[in-house]
Motif scaffolding. Sequence first.
Motif, mmCIF file in Angstrom:
data_model
loop_
_atom_site.group_PDB
_atom_site.id
_atom_site.type_symbol
_atom_site.label_atom_id
_atom_site.label_comp_id
_atom_site.label_asym_id
_atom_site.label_seq_id
_atom_site.Cartn_x
_atom_site.Cartn_y
_atom_site.Cartn_z
ATOM 1 N N LYS A 1 0.832 -1.200 0.000
ATOM 2 C CA LYS A 1 0.000 0.000 0.000
ATOM 3 C C LYS A 1 0.867 1.250 0.000
ATOM 4 O O LYS A 1 1.956 1.284 0.583
ATOM 5 N N VAL A 2 0.341 2.280 -0.635
ATOM 6 C CA VAL A 2 1.048 3.550 -0.744
ATOM 7 C C VAL A 2 0.660 4.449 0.419
ATOM 8 O O VAL A 2 -0.523 4.621 0.727
ATOM 9 N N ARG A 3 1.660 5.013 1.061
ATOM 10 C CA ARG A 3 1.425 5.971 2.140
ATOM 11 C C ARG A 3 1.220 7.377 1.582
ATOM 12 O O ARG A 3 0.294 8.085 1.946
ATOM 13 N N SER A 4 2.113 7.783 0.686
ATOM 14 C CA SER A 4 2.016 9.094 0.052
ATOM 15 C C SER A 4 2.914 9.108 -1.177
ATOM 16 O O SER A 4 4.113 8.802 -1.079
ATOM 17 N N LYS A 5 2.321 9.415 -2.328
ATOM 18 C CA LYS A 5 3.067 9.475 -3.586
ATOM 19 C C LYS A 5 3.873 8.191 -3.796
ATOM 20 O O LYS A 5 3.314 7.132 -3.941
ATOM 21 N N ASN A 6 5.215 8.289 -3.795
ATOM 22 C CA ASN A 6 6.019 7.077 -4.037
ATOM 23 C C ASN A 6 6.549 6.462 -2.749
ATOM 24 O O ASN A 6 7.441 5.610 -2.773
ATOM 25 N N ILE A 7 6.001 6.868 -1.593
ATOM 26 C CA ILE A 7 6.399 6.296 -0.315
ATOM 27 C C ILE A 7 5.398 5.220 0.076
ATOM 28 O O ILE A 7 4.194 5.474 0.175
ATOM 29 N N LYS A 8 5.902 4.018 0.310
ATOM 30 C CA LYS A 8 5.019 2.887 0.600
ATOM 31 C C LYS A 8 5.048 2.539 2.083
ATOM 32 O O LYS A 8 6.033 2.758 2.774
ATOM 33 N N TYR A 9 3.929 1.993 2.548
ATOM 34 C CA TYR A 9 3.917 1.417 3.886
ATOM 35 C C TYR A 9 4.776 0.153 3.902
ATOM 36 O O TYR A 9 4.928 -0.536 2.886
ATOM 37 N N HIS A 10 5.310 -0.158 5.077
ATOM 38 C CA HIS A 10 6.006 -1.435 5.237
ATOM 39 C C HIS A 10 5.031 -2.569 4.918
ATOM 40 O O HIS A 10 3.889 -2.582 5.392
ATOM 41 N N PHE A 11 5.457 -3.506 4.093
ATOM 42 C CA PHE A 11 4.553 -4.556 3.632
ATOM 43 C C PHE A 11 4.229 -5.553 4.739
ATOM 44 O O PHE A 11 5.111 -5.983 5.491
ATOM 45 N N ARG A 12 2.967 -5.908 4.825
ATOM 46 C CA ARG A 12 2.495 -6.931 5.771
ATOM 47 C C ARG A 12 1.616 -7.903 5.007
ATOM 48 O O ARG A 12 0.585 -7.523 4.440
ATOM 49 N N GLN A 13 2.000 -9.176 4.980
ATOM 50 C CA GLN A 13 1.291 -10.185 4.200
ATOM 51 C C GLN A 13 -0.058 -10.539 4.820
ATOM 52 O O GLN A 13 -0.231 -10.480 6.042
ATOM 53 N N ASP A 14 -1.006 -10.923 3.992
ATOM 54 C CA ASP A 14 -2.287 -11.473 4.462
ATOM 55 C C ASP A 14 -2.008 -12.720 5.296
ATOM 56 O O ASP A 14 -1.227 -13.601 4.907
#
Length: 434
Positions: free
Chosen positions: A30-43
């Motif tokens: 998921k994107v936090r802002s523009k090209n900054i992503k949240y740390h990935f967390r798997q289902d």
Amino acid sequence: MTNIYQQRRKTLLAQLPKDSIAIIVGYQQKVRSKNIKYHFRQDNDFYYLTGFNEPEAIAVLEQSSGRYHLFCRPKDPAQEVSFGARAGVEGAISIHGADKAYPLVEFEEVLLTLIANCPNLYISDELGRFSSQLLCWTNQQRLTCSFDTPKCFTSVHPLAEILHPMRVIKQDEEIALIRSAVNASIAGHVAVMSNCQPNTNERQLASLFNYTVAQYGCDDVAYPNIVAGGNNAICLHYEENCCDLNDGEMLLIDAGGEYQHYAADITRTYPVNGQFNQQQKTIYNIVLAALDAAIAKVKPGTPWNHLYETCMRVMAEGLLEVGLLDGNIEEIMQNESYKRFTVHKTGHWLGMDVHDVGPYHDVQGKWRTLEPGMVFTIEPGIYIPADAEDVPKAFRGMGIRIEDDILVTDDGHENLSAQVPRTVNEIEALMSSS
């Protein structure tokens, strides 16, 4: 660890109807802002069955053959320099135990071949990534085959109906990971309790908890920390953590670390200045008595609802004795007038999700009975808002919750979080020595 995931897939497939197919969809980043992503967390369902921790991946399981197909991002040297290594198709097989692996772009083409004559399709797609395509997929065979070819009418089912009950009983490996999360969280709570004092800000203590659990191997917390001073504790899921703590108030902290996808969930409440006044001590001891009475009932065969009922009765008796409830205890229990101050249930399954999945009732609709390997919280609380003008002023603006993480054993239970100070004397002793 691959063998654990392989065994889980085997157990799941044994419960599916003949010739069925299961699709388990992983999360996207998921994107936090523009090209900054949240740390990935798997289902969690996807991770439970695969152990594969990269974004966008999809697993397909065949009941008839037992084959495990994994669709994932291919190797890409340029992307890996910027964003980290990928397993790729080769690693999906050699490292993660897939029988067959494919780049993501081939997913729909391969899937349509696999489900062409599938009578039952089971889907786990928590965020609805493929909701709009399901109908097209299941109708593809009958709409494209020749008129004299037998048609396949595929039924679609939620995989959670079968998978989530599996997750209620924890394997030994899972219990070990939960212990690690709980032990890290014990250290975090002790650190916060030791550093709590007037004029400290809630956010400082929230950050201290995060720092401490990281020292014990936690990459993250299992849920946003609740660090609530005074009347903020009346909000059950308070997350702002932005206020200064005042002398004479209580602090409620509900926080748990996450260790390799497994959660802890512990709550403690104590005076900001380290010394309970009489009213704080009175309400605190009512809540602690309820918690201990419920924990004492934990053993195989106990119905789940008995824990809640035990907590409610003990707290109702305490509130009646202190004068915050009127009437006799049987009337209070019947009309549930205690719910004014006890506003939530008193526990939930604990595992990969902090409010872990799985039913609380059996197939007949009766309350489920406890079994060895279950892990859950017990968390009674009493909440008296600052604006409760019919309550003596000394009790107002006080939210007290105490929560422990409990494992059901073969002959009883284990309180995994008991090492966080719980009694008035234990709390005051730790805070006075800090």
